[in-house]
Scaffold this active site. Sequence first.
Site, short mmCIF file in Angstrom:
data_model
loop_
_atom_site.label_atom_id
_atom_site.label_comp_id
_atom_site.label_asym_id
_atom_site.label_seq_id
_atom_site.Cartn_x
_atom_site.Cartn_y
_atom_site.Cartn_z
N ASP A 9 0.87 -1.17 0.00
CA ASP A 9 0.00 0.00 0.00
C ASP A 9 0.90 1.22 0.00
OD1 ASP A 9 -2.26 1.72 0.34
OD2 ASP A 9 -1.93 1.77 2.50
N SER A 10 0.33 2.39 -0.31
CA SER A 10 1.09 3.63 -0.24
C SER A 10 1.45 4.01 1.20
CB SER A 10 0.29 4.77 -0.87
OG SER A 10 -0.95 4.90 -0.23
N CYS A 72 -4.19 -0.83 -2.16
CA CYS A 72 -4.22 0.63 -2.31
C CYS A 72 -5.14 0.93 -3.48
CB CYS A 72 -2.81 1.14 -2.61
SG CYS A 72 -2.71 2.88 -3.07
N GLU A 151 -6.69 8.27 11.00
CA GLU A 151 -5.28 8.32 11.39
C GLU A 151 -5.10 8.98 12.76
OE1 GLU A 151 -2.59 9.51 8.28
OE2 GLU A 151 -3.09 7.70 7.15
N CYS A 182 -12.17 2.70 0.56
CA CYS A 182 -10.89 3.26 1.02
C CYS A 182 -10.41 2.38 2.16
CB CYS A 182 -11.07 4.69 1.50
SG CYS A 182 -9.61 5.37 2.33
N HIS A 184 -8.82 2.98 4.70
CA HIS A 184 -8.93 3.54 6.06
C HIS A 184 -10.33 3.38 6.66
CE1 HIS A 184 -5.14 5.53 5.07
NE2 HIS A 184 -5.08 6.06 6.27
#
Lengths: 262, 262
Positions: A9-10, A72, A151, A182, A184
């Site tokens: 992933d990035s 990603c 985050e 996504c 996240h």
Amino acid sequence: MGRAIGVFDSGVGGLTVLRAIREKLPHEATVYLGDTARVPYGSKSPEVVARYSLNNARFLLQHDLKLLVVACNTATAHALPALQAALTVPVIGVVEPGAQVAAALTRNGRIGVIGTAGTIASGAYQRALEAAAPGATVFASACPLFVPLAEEGWTSGDLPRAVAERYLGALRGSVDTLVLGCTHYPLLRGAIAEVMGPGVTLVDSAQATAAAVAERLAASGDRETGGDPSHLLYVTDIPAQFPSIAEAFLGSRPEHVEQVDV
Amino acid sequence: MGRAIGVFDSGVGGLTVLRAIREKLPHEATVYLGDTARVPYGSKSPEVVARYSLNNARFLLQHDLKLLVVACNTATAHALPALQAALTVPVIGVVEPGAQVAAALTRNGRIGVIGTAGTIASGAYQRALEAAAPGATVFASACPLFVPLAEEGWTSGDLPRAVAERYLGALRGSVDTLVLGCTHYPLLRGAIAEVMGPGVTLVDSAQATAAAVAERLAASGDRETGGDPSHLLYVTDIPAQFPSIAEAFLGSRPEHVEQVDV
């Protein structure tokens, strides 16, 4: 270690995909690479994203891989065909599995997808959903505050619920299925579910991708059914908050983290 | 147009600095470049940020400039000395003016600074504050949700206040002066002021930078005192939401926007 599942992933978001894979396939060894030095990919050109993705894949292929997961959304949108063409191991991205599950679950053909501004603007989910569920009506919406909320670890309580209401209130009456497009967003699943209400099925791309990986390994006879595998975690930069963020995304403290150049 | 003030930023945030300059110096022509194709700079290496900053400066210098403003905290932190060494026009960054104003305004020597994770981690404001106010105690805090809140236009009401409370609640009793060390934060000034309370003076880096520009032009006799100047706005990419975001940051609809390669 035996042949492992490689995941890149990035940054840290793909750890939710890694977590889903490890939960679904507890006997598989895994190697993860987070390109934290070059995150985010969303604001970079398709050519640069494809080049970085090939770098990442080549780094992971220094290990003996049975399968590679592109965890990603941006890299999946811009580099999946190039990776599949360049590599001899099977490569699975995060977009198509979520779209397939949503197509299977919708009852009224009205499917929503949420993601970063970059993912939604790329149209990758919209195309995958239209291919998986021909004739469906697709509603796509970008939710830029969800990534920093996840985050920060601000995933429950009034604040994420208020943000989710602002983004999703208008979508609530329009769809019966919503793809969390996504990596996240699984951390905000509770707030998203509360706002969308019990009538809307949430599709977690991470879970859908893990299921696709399990199916693929079962089909090729490559699935491990016993043993206590090893798990390696590489990143290209270790930001100050990395350990606590990684733990929140992975669900447990990572056993081994090493910083590498790719 | 006559000799203009050049301003560049990694994206739209620097428009708050441009706005402050245009309000303080209404007879000065301006040329702005937002490097929206390569935003954000905060996650890039110092070498890359310095190279992009020189690119941006050289593009702006195709116009006849009297002064260049680096309206980007990251570029100021990593490239200001290099720009000052390479260029013959005076170059002013956004960090030092805010630090100078905060040092002049604090009564108890307890100064806070807030910014992006990258700006706070760079230590640029902390160093500038310690130089401007020797012996002061500096409290620095990153507020990652403020930029997406400002870009969404969610700048008033319960949501920004709740986010500000979460970031700033602990700082409230500790400082008498708070530097808004990010070009996006002037849009959230109301929410930040409400949370910090009337006893804390907010220092807007954009205003402080505009004042520094005015002083510099007055000192060199280069200040325009009449006329209706032109204003040019260049960006390296025009994202879908650009016009509405630019209007929110600039306070008026930009007269002329052109996409360029630099």
